[in-house]
Design a protein around this motif. Sequence first.
Motif, PDB file in Angstrom:
ATOM      1  N   GLY A   1       0.831  -1.196   0.000  1.00 14.51           N
ATOM      2  CA  GLY A   1       0.000   0.000   0.000  1.00 14.51           C
ATOM      3  C   GLY A   1       0.861   1.239   0.000  1.00 14.51           C
ATOM      4  N   SER A   2       0.239   2.373   0.276  1.00 14.92           N
ATOM      5  CA  SER A   2       0.987   3.635   0.287  1.00 14.92           C
ATOM      6  C   SER A   2       2.062   3.627   1.363  1.00 14.92           C
ATOM      7  CB  SER A   2       0.023   4.812   0.512  1.00 14.92           C
ATOM      8  OG  SER A   2      -0.705   4.626   1.717  1.00 14.92           O
ATOM      9  N   VAL A   3       1.806   2.946   2.483  1.00 14.66           N
ATOM     10  CA  VAL A   3       2.810   2.755   3.526  1.00 14.66           C
ATOM     11  C   VAL A   3       3.233   1.294   3.470  1.00 14.66           C
ATOM     12  CG1 VAL A   3       3.308   2.868   6.002  1.00 14.66           C
ATOM     13  CG2 VAL A   3       1.767   4.543   4.958  1.00 14.66           C
ATOM     14  N   GLU A   4       4.342   1.014   2.806  1.00 12.31           N
ATOM     15  CA  GLU A   4       4.768  -0.375   2.629  1.00 12.31           C
ATOM     16  C   GLU A   4       5.495  -0.871   3.877  1.00 12.31           C
ATOM     17  OE1 GLU A   4       6.728  -1.479  -0.890  1.00 12.31           O
ATOM     18  OE2 GLU A   4       5.231  -0.605  -2.231  1.00 12.31           O
ATOM     19  N   THR A   5       5.171  -2.122   4.256  1.00  9.06           N
ATOM     20  CA  THR A   5       5.811  -2.748   5.405  1.00  9.06           C
ATOM     21  C   THR A   5       6.196  -4.177   5.037  1.00  9.06           C
ATOM     22  OG1 THR A   5       3.629  -3.412   6.228  1.00  9.06           O
ATOM     23  CG2 THR A   5       4.565  -1.399   7.140  1.00  9.06           C
ATOM     24  N   THR A   6       7.185  -4.689   5.697  1.00 13.58           N
ATOM     25  CA  THR A   6       7.593  -6.075   5.462  1.00 13.58           C
ATOM     26  C   THR A   6       6.717  -7.009   6.304  1.00 13.58           C
ATOM     27  OG1 THR A   6       9.212  -6.075   7.252  1.00 13.58           O
ATOM     28  CG2 THR A   6       9.954  -5.312   5.073  1.00 13.58           C
ATOM     29  N   SER A   7       6.753  -8.287   5.959  1.00 14.74           N
ATOM     30  CA  SER A   7       5.969  -9.267   6.717  1.00 14.74           C
ATOM     31  C   SER A   7       6.453  -9.347   8.167  1.00 14.74           C
ATOM     32  CB  SER A   7       6.051 -10.640   6.050  1.00 14.74           C
ATOM     33  OG  SER A   7       7.403 -11.049   5.902  1.00 14.74           O
ATOM     34  N   ALA A   8       7.764  -9.158   8.382  1.00 12.63           N
ATOM     35  CA  ALA A   8       8.298  -9.180   9.747  1.00 12.63           C
ATOM     36  C   ALA A   8       7.760  -8.003  10.556  1.00 12.63           C
ATOM     37  CB  ALA A   8       9.816  -9.152   9.714  1.00 12.63           C
TER      38      ALA A   8
ATOM     39  N   ALA B   1       1.649  -8.490  16.870  1.00 18.63           N
ATOM     40  CA  ALA B   1       1.982  -9.037  18.190  1.00 18.63           C
ATOM     41  C   ALA B   1       1.934  -7.953  19.265  1.00 18.63           C
ATOM     42  CB  ALA B   1       3.365  -9.685  18.156  1.00 18.63           C
ATOM     43  N   GLY B   2       2.234  -6.702  18.873  1.00 14.27           N
ATOM     44  CA  GLY B   2       2.242  -5.610  19.835  1.00 14.27           C
ATOM     45  C   GLY B   2       0.867  -5.089  20.191  1.00 14.27           C
ATOM     46  N   GLY B   3      -0.158  -5.471  19.426  1.00 19.12           N
ATOM     47  CA  GLY B   3      -1.511  -5.028  19.719  1.00 19.12           C
ATOM     48  C   GLY B   3      -1.821  -3.674  19.122  1.00 19.12           C
ATOM     49  N   PRO B   4      -3.095  -3.239  19.230  1.00 18.50           N
ATOM     50  CA  PRO B   4      -3.520  -1.980  18.602  1.00 18.50           C
ATOM     51  C   PRO B   4      -3.075  -0.723  19.336  1.00 18.50           C
ATOM     52  CG  PRO B   4      -5.343  -2.989  19.761  1.00 18.50           C
ATOM     53  CD  PRO B   4      -4.203  -3.958  19.850  1.00 18.50           C
ATOM     54  N   GLY B   5      -2.369  -0.871  20.451  1.00 23.89           N
ATOM     55  CA  GLY B   5      -1.968   0.308  21.220  1.00 23.89           C
ATOM     56  C   GLY B   5      -0.777   1.047  20.639  1.00 23.89           C
ATOM     57  N   ASP B   6      -0.085   0.448  19.667  1.00 25.39           N
ATOM     58  CA  ASP B   6       1.078   1.089  19.036  1.00 25.39           C
ATOM     59  C   ASP B   6       0.627   2.350  18.306  1.00 25.39           C
ATOM     60  OD1 ASP B   6       3.355   1.797  17.638  1.00 25.39           O
ATOM     61  OD2 ASP B   6       3.873  -0.266  17.119  1.00 25.39           O
ATOM     62  N   ALA B   7       1.266   3.483  18.601  1.00 22.31           N
ATOM     63  CA  ALA B   7       0.852   4.767  18.022  1.00 22.31           C
ATOM     64  C   ALA B   7       1.582   5.110  16.731  1.00 22.31           C
ATOM     65  CB  ALA B   7       1.081   5.888  19.042  1.00 22.31           C
ATOM     66  N   SER B   8       2.463   4.248  16.251  1.00 25.53           N
ATOM     67  CA  SER B   8       3.192   4.558  15.025  1.00 25.53           C
ATOM     68  C   SER B   8       2.250   4.565  13.818  1.00 25.53           C
ATOM     69  CB  SER B   8       4.304   3.531  14.796  1.00 25.53           C
ATOM     70  OG  SER B   8       3.748   2.249  14.541  1.00 25.53           O
ATOM     71  N   THR B   9       2.697   5.270  12.770  1.00 28.11           N
ATOM     72  CA  THR B   9       1.863   5.387  11.568  1.00 28.11           C
ATOM     73  C   THR B   9       1.587   4.027  10.942  1.00 28.11           C
ATOM     74  OG1 THR B   9       2.773   7.586  11.108  1.00 28.11           O
ATOM     75  CG2 THR B   9       1.707   6.428   9.281  1.00 28.11           C
ATOM     76  N   ALA B  10       2.617   3.201  10.821  1.00 21.11           N
ATOM     77  CA  ALA B  10       2.451   1.882  10.210  1.00 21.11           C
ATOM     78  C   ALA B  10       1.455   1.031  11.001  1.00 21.11           C
ATOM     79  CB  ALA B  10       3.797   1.176  10.114  1.00 21.11           C
ATOM     80  N   ALA B  11       1.549   1.093  12.331  1.00 22.48           N
ATOM     81  CA  ALA B  11       0.640   0.303  13.168  1.00 22.48           C
ATOM     82  C   ALA B  11      -0.796   0.769  13.025  1.00 22.48           C
ATOM     83  CB  ALA B  11       1.081   0.381  14.626  1.00 22.48           C
ATOM     84  N   GLN B  12      -0.999   2.076  12.981  1.00 19.17           N
ATOM     85  CA  GLN B  12      -2.353   2.602  12.829  1.00 19.17           C
ATOM     86  C   GLN B  12      -2.943   2.233  11.469  1.00 19.17           C
ATOM     87  OE1 GLN B  12      -4.253   4.204  15.269  1.00 19.17           O
ATOM     88  NE2 GLN B  12      -2.560   3.343  16.458  1.00 19.17           N
ATOM     89  N   VAL B  13      -2.108   2.286  10.424  1.00 11.29           N
ATOM     90  CA  VAL B  13      -2.581   1.919   9.087  1.00 11.29           C
ATOM     91  C   VAL B  13      -3.017   0.457   9.055  1.00 11.29           C
ATOM     92  CG1 VAL B  13      -1.824   1.516   6.703  1.00 11.29           C
ATOM     93  CG2 VAL B  13      -1.288   3.680   7.839  1.00 11.29           C
ATOM     94  N   ILE B  14      -2.208  -0.402   9.674  1.00 11.25           N
ATOM     95  CA  ILE B  14      -2.514  -1.839   9.647  1.00 11.25           C
ATOM     96  C   ILE B  14      -3.723  -2.160  10.520  1.00 11.25           C
ATOM     97  CG2 ILE B  14      -1.666  -4.106  10.384  1.00 11.25           C
ATOM     98  CD1 ILE B  14       1.102  -3.218   9.370  1.00 11.25           C
ATOM     99  N   TRP B  15      -3.752  -1.643  11.749  1.00  9.44           N
ATOM    100  CA  TRP B  15      -4.824  -2.006  12.677  1.00  9.44           C
ATOM    101  C   TRP B  15      -6.158  -1.346  12.333  1.00  9.44           C
ATOM    102  CZ3 TRP B  15      -5.429  -5.757  16.030  1.00  9.44           C
ATOM    103  CH2 TRP B  15      -4.315  -6.400  16.544  1.00  9.44           C
ATOM    104  N   GLN B  16      -6.129  -0.117  11.847  1.00  9.12           N
ATOM    105  CA  GLN B  16      -7.378   0.606  11.629  1.00  9.12           C
ATOM    106  C   GLN B  16      -7.870   0.586  10.185  1.00  9.12           C
ATOM    107  OE1 GLN B  16      -9.011   1.590  14.256  1.00  9.12           O
ATOM    108  NE2 GLN B  16      -7.290   0.994  15.560  1.00  9.12           N
ATOM    109  N   ILE B  17      -6.992   0.298   9.230  1.00  5.87           N
ATOM    110  CA  ILE B  17      -7.406   0.358   7.823  1.00  5.87           C
ATOM    111  C   ILE B  17      -7.273  -1.001   7.144  1.00  5.87           C
ATOM    112  CG2 ILE B  17      -6.960   1.422   5.578  1.00  5.87           C
ATOM    113  CD1 ILE B  17      -5.967   3.908   7.058  1.00  5.87           C
ATOM    114  N   ARG B  18      -6.049  -1.531   7.102  1.00  5.16           N
ATOM    115  CA  ARG B  18      -5.809  -2.723   6.285  1.00  5.16           C
ATOM    116  C   ARG B  18      -6.373  -4.001   6.889  1.00  5.16           C
ATOM    117  NH1 ARG B  18       0.493  -1.748   4.404  1.00  5.16           N
ATOM    118  NH2 ARG B  18       0.143   0.259   3.364  1.00  5.16           N
TER     119      ARG B  18
END
Length: 345
Positions: free
Chosen positions: A37-44, A51-68
């Motif tokens: 996607g627009s914010v590309e991340t690796t499988s790792a 594993a860290g849960g939805p509490g991570d405030a980073s941009t990548a975490a928010q994109v994955i937990w709230q959108i993807r």
Amino acid sequence: MARAAGSEGARAHRAIAFDLAVLLGLVALFVANLCLGSVETTSAEVARILAGGPGDASTAAQVIWQIRLPRAIEAVLLGGGLSLSGFLLQTFFANPIADPFVLGISSGAKLVVAVVMIVVLGAGQVMSPAASVASAFLGSLITMGFVLLISRRVRIQSMLIVAGVMVGYICSAVTNFLIAFADDQAIVNLDNWSRGSFSGATWADVALVAACVLAMGAAVFALSKPLGAYQLGEPYAQSVGVDVRRLRMLIVLVSSLLSACVAAFAGPVSFVGIAAPHLARRGVGSSRPLFVTPACFLTGAAFCCGCDLIARTLFSPVELSVSAVTAVFGAPVVIALMLRGRAGR
């Protein structure tokens, strides 16, 4: 008897092998949906974020937990549900091209959603997910009822498809009439809904979709035995104790609720209900509902997950309609399978 038992065991092993292969493909597509996607991340990175849960405030975490993640789960559930709906309708009408889109059920759902959105709610009002599901279900059930009424007067099965297409055209015409008198915001909302997309999925939507699709999926699996008898003809089904009238009613209700759920949360999505059951039957090498039902769900889920990935990333940042992508891939699959079946005969 031993030969029959051996043949049954071979079909079961083939069905299990096919299901595992499709499941692996589905997992790969699901991971790709989370990574690309627009914010590309690796499988790792995705594994670490999950594993860290939805509490991570980073941009990548928010994109994955709230959108993807909710979008990918919704695509899996709705794709599987649409495939099961198509399988039920193909069994009901004994027609290989029956599905909610072709029979006008999706158009009926769109009509009632348009009536509620434009006439009942009016300008400045937002339609809730629960109202969307209820409206789409009502529209699906009404349209299916019209098709069933026509089926009582028409003895040629192919004419039922023509009747369904005509009902769909009528529903589309009435919808366009309503749009002519709607305000701009209602037109935009209805147009966005009718394009077919899994975007905008929330965790609340996922909870509703999961409750509906998983419950109806379990119902389809529970109906495997009477459906198998029904495939051999109504007289045979009655002779082995199946209440055909009750079974037909259950098929209509379950298929309508599944198609309504898809229409409410993703809009009309074409060809999945036709292509996925064909691929599943071809893959398991049998038409027995006990084998086809799980294969149908997995095939439809993988098909929609892959098509949504293409719709979202092919011309990024422009997003395609998922219904357009499913049509591009679904129509050739149906044509190829039908030509192959004709050549085999």
